[in-house]
Scaffold this motif. Structure first.
Motif, PDB file in Angstrom:
ATOM      1  N   LEU A 166      60.920  12.269  -8.419  1.00 45.26           N
ATOM      2  CA  LEU A 166      62.203  13.560  -8.407  1.00 45.26           C
ATOM      3  C   LEU A 166      61.154  14.993  -7.797  1.00 45.26           C
ATOM      4  CD1 LEU A 166      64.597  14.348  -7.606  1.00 45.26           C
ATOM      5  CD2 LEU A 166      64.981  14.879 -10.167  1.00 45.26           C
ATOM      6  N   ARG A 167      60.634  15.157  -8.464  1.00 45.45           N
ATOM      7  CA  ARG A 167      59.489  16.728  -8.255  1.00 45.45           C
ATOM      8  C   ARG A 167      59.411  16.910  -7.119  1.00 45.45           C
ATOM      9  NH1 ARG A 167      58.048  20.652 -11.766  1.00 45.45           N
ATOM     10  NH2 ARG A 167      59.243  19.103 -13.608  1.00 45.45           N
ATOM     11  N   GLU A 168      58.504  15.659  -6.978  1.00 44.70           N
ATOM     12  CA  GLU A 168      57.412  15.326  -5.701  1.00 44.70           C
ATOM     13  C   GLU A 168      58.687  15.307  -4.443  1.00 44.70           C
ATOM     14  OE1 GLU A 168      55.047  16.003  -2.606  1.00 44.70           O
ATOM     15  OE2 GLU A 168      54.801  16.471  -4.733  1.00 44.70           O
ATOM     16  N   ARG A 169      59.968  14.744  -4.359  1.00 44.40           N
ATOM     17  CA  ARG A 169      61.326  14.285  -4.014  1.00 44.40           C
ATOM     18  C   ARG A 169      61.931  16.840  -3.016  1.00 44.40           C
ATOM     19  NH1 ARG A 169      66.822  12.928  -4.880  1.00 44.40           N
ATOM     20  NH2 ARG A 169      68.237  12.946  -2.303  1.00 44.40           N
ATOM     21  N   VAL A 170      61.909  16.796  -4.444  1.00 52.68           N
ATOM     22  CA  VAL A 170      62.127  18.478  -4.177  1.00 52.68           C
ATOM     23  C   VAL A 170      60.947  19.128  -3.300  1.00 52.68           C
ATOM     24  CG1 VAL A 170      63.094  20.445  -5.416  1.00 52.68           C
ATOM     25  CG2 VAL A 170      63.786  18.036  -5.958  1.00 52.68           C
ATOM     26  N   ARG A 171      60.025  18.995  -3.540  1.00 52.57           N
ATOM     27  CA  ARG A 171      59.370  20.007  -2.787  1.00 52.57           C
ATOM     28  C   ARG A 171      59.063  19.261  -1.088  1.00 52.57           C
ATOM     29  NH1 ARG A 171      54.073  18.991  -6.948  1.00 52.57           N
ATOM     30  NH2 ARG A 171      54.373  20.089  -8.016  1.00 52.57           N
ATOM     31  N   THR A 172      59.391  17.928  -1.215  1.00 49.78           N
ATOM     32  CA  THR A 172      59.593  17.711   0.615  1.00 49.78           C
ATOM     33  C   THR A 172      61.078  17.931   0.748  1.00 49.78           C
ATOM     34  OG1 THR A 172      58.978  15.572  -0.164  1.00 49.78           O
ATOM     35  CG2 THR A 172      60.174  15.856   1.767  1.00 49.78           C
ATOM     36  N   LEU A 173      62.100  18.513  -0.204  1.00 50.53           N
ATOM     37  CA  LEU A 173      62.981  19.676   0.119  1.00 50.53           C
ATOM     38  C   LEU A 173      63.062  20.651   0.620  1.00 50.53           C
ATOM     39  CD1 LEU A 173      65.658  17.564  -2.626  1.00 50.53           C
ATOM     40  CD2 LEU A 173      66.051  17.274   0.301  1.00 50.53           C
ATOM     41  N   PHE A 174      62.322  21.844  -0.045  1.00 54.78           N
ATOM     42  CA  PHE A 174      61.427  22.464   0.514  1.00 54.78           C
ATOM     43  C   PHE A 174      61.524  22.287   1.851  1.00 54.78           C
ATOM     44  CE2 PHE A 174      60.792  23.730  -4.462  1.00 54.78           C
ATOM     45  CZ  PHE A 174      62.481  23.510  -4.565  1.00 54.78           C
ATOM     46  N   ASP A 175      60.067  22.521   1.690  1.00 51.26           N
ATOM     47  CA  ASP A 175      59.844  21.468   3.108  1.00 51.26           C
ATOM     48  C   ASP A 175      60.737  21.261   3.861  1.00 51.26           C
ATOM     49  OD1 ASP A 175      57.000  21.822   2.935  1.00 51.26           O
ATOM     50  OD2 ASP A 175      56.412  20.013   1.880  1.00 51.26           O
ATOM     51  N   ASP A 176      62.081  20.896   4.388  1.00 51.92           N
ATOM     52  CA  ASP A 176      62.363  20.215   4.768  1.00 51.92           C
ATOM     53  C   ASP A 176      63.425  21.348   5.637  1.00 51.92           C
ATOM     54  OD1 ASP A 176      61.693  17.422   5.057  1.00 51.92           O
ATOM     55  OD2 ASP A 176      63.121  17.220   3.764  1.00 51.92           O
ATOM     56  N   ALA A 177      63.468  22.317   4.446  1.00 50.91           N
ATOM     57  CA  ALA A 177      64.661  24.159   4.797  1.00 50.91           C
ATOM     58  C   ALA A 177      62.806  24.708   5.760  1.00 50.91           C
ATOM     59  CB  ALA A 177      64.830  24.129   3.459  1.00 50.91           C
ATOM     60  N   LYS A 178      62.638  24.844   5.609  1.00 56.48           N
ATOM     61  CA  LYS A 178      60.771  25.544   6.302  1.00 56.48           C
ATOM     62  C   LYS A 178      61.461  24.991   8.090  1.00 56.48           C
ATOM     63  CE  LYS A 178      58.079  27.739   3.410  1.00 56.48           C
ATOM     64  NZ  LYS A 178      57.080  27.876   2.544  1.00 56.48           N
ATOM     65  N   ASN A 179      61.167  23.569   7.733  1.00 57.77           N
ATOM     66  CA  ASN A 179      61.330  22.720   9.117  1.00 57.77           C
ATOM     67  C   ASN A 179      62.320  22.953   9.929  1.00 57.77           C
ATOM     68  OD1 ASN A 179      58.542  21.839   9.112  1.00 57.77           O
ATOM     69  ND2 ASN A 179      59.438  20.152   7.626  1.00 57.77           N
ATOM     70  N   GLN A 180      63.899  23.112   9.037  1.00 55.13           N
ATOM     71  CA  GLN A 180      64.830  23.843   9.640  1.00 55.13           C
ATOM     72  C   GLN A 180      64.931  24.865  10.600  1.00 55.13           C
ATOM     73  OE1 GLN A 180      67.707  21.184  10.829  1.00 55.13           O
ATOM     74  NE2 GLN A 180      66.417  19.572   9.649  1.00 55.13           N
ATOM     75  N   GLY A 181      63.997  25.986   9.922  1.00 54.33           N
ATOM     76  CA  GLY A 181      64.082  27.550  10.880  1.00 54.33           C
ATOM     77  C   GLY A 181      64.602  27.871   8.803  1.00 54.33           C
TER      78      GLY A 181
END
Length: 211
Positions: A166-181
């Motif tokens: 789950l911790r790694e998934r949340v980090r991925t969600l952080f990256d997704d936000a950046k990728n969305q601009g």
């Protein structure tokens, strides 16, 4: 359990340690009160501390992020102005030392495992614990206590904080936000359009209703 699958939704990117995210949620609540129909919050976590975060997830507070004392003084003044504008009482103006990573991990778990209303209560309780009570929302015991008061099983929160996947998934969600601009929070999104900052209710109305 609340069924939110057919409700109108507004996307919200936020970080619990951002005072403008808390103030922006008050603005959104004002707009919600004006509406006849529910507007479901589609929440996405964002990491304001990303530039200072070590590979193990801890924060290096000595990293220069380009934010000097003049920046923080201006931020405080903006917080005070919005507090008055939205009539919001806050115990803190800024939260420079507290890390929200654990709170965001817990919130993602509650969002995934509980119904929307339970997540919303927990989400709001985290904001209030920090900004109106000055509590350390990075402390697992504090998060468990917040969960208990919000009707969420504290053991579920403690288990979430020990879940490496789950911790790694949340980090991925952080990256997704950046990728969305998304480069700052709060960011509100609706139908391909966005508004950034603790914007007033009338601006949220224009975002959603186009008028």
């Amino acid at each position: 359990m609340s069924d939110t699958t057919t409700d109108e939704r507004i996307t919200v990117y936020s970080d619990y340690v951002c005072p403008f995210c808390y103030l922006g949620r008050h603005s959104l609540a004002e707009y919600q009160d004006e509406r006849e129909d529910d507007l479901v919050i589609d929440w996405h976590p964002f990491d304001l501390r990303a530039g200072k975060r070590n590979p193990d997830g801890s924060i290096d507070h000595d990293v220069d992020d380009g934010k000097d004392e003049d920046y923080y003084q201006q931020a405080r003044e903006n917080v005070r102005r919005l507090q008055e504008q939205y009539d919001v009482a806050m115990d803190l103006e800024l939260s420079r030392e507290i890390d929200s990573l654990s709170a965001q991990i817990a919130s993602v778990r509650v969002r995934d495992e509980y119904d929307y209303d339970a997540w919303l209560d927990f989400d709001w309780a985290i904001f209030q614990a920090l900004w109106t009570e000055g509590r350390d929302i990075g402390d697992p015991d504090v998060l468990a206590d917040i969960a208990d008061d919000a009707g969420v099983d504290p053991d579920d929160v403690r288990a979430a904080l020990d879940d490496d996947d789950l911790r790694e998934r949340v980090r991925t969600l952080f990256d997704d936000a950046k990728n969305q601009g998304v480069s700052g929070v709060p960011t509100f999104g609706y139908d391909g359009y966005a508004a950034r900052g603790a914007v007033p209710p009338e601006q949220l109305r224009r975002l959603v209703e186009g008028s």
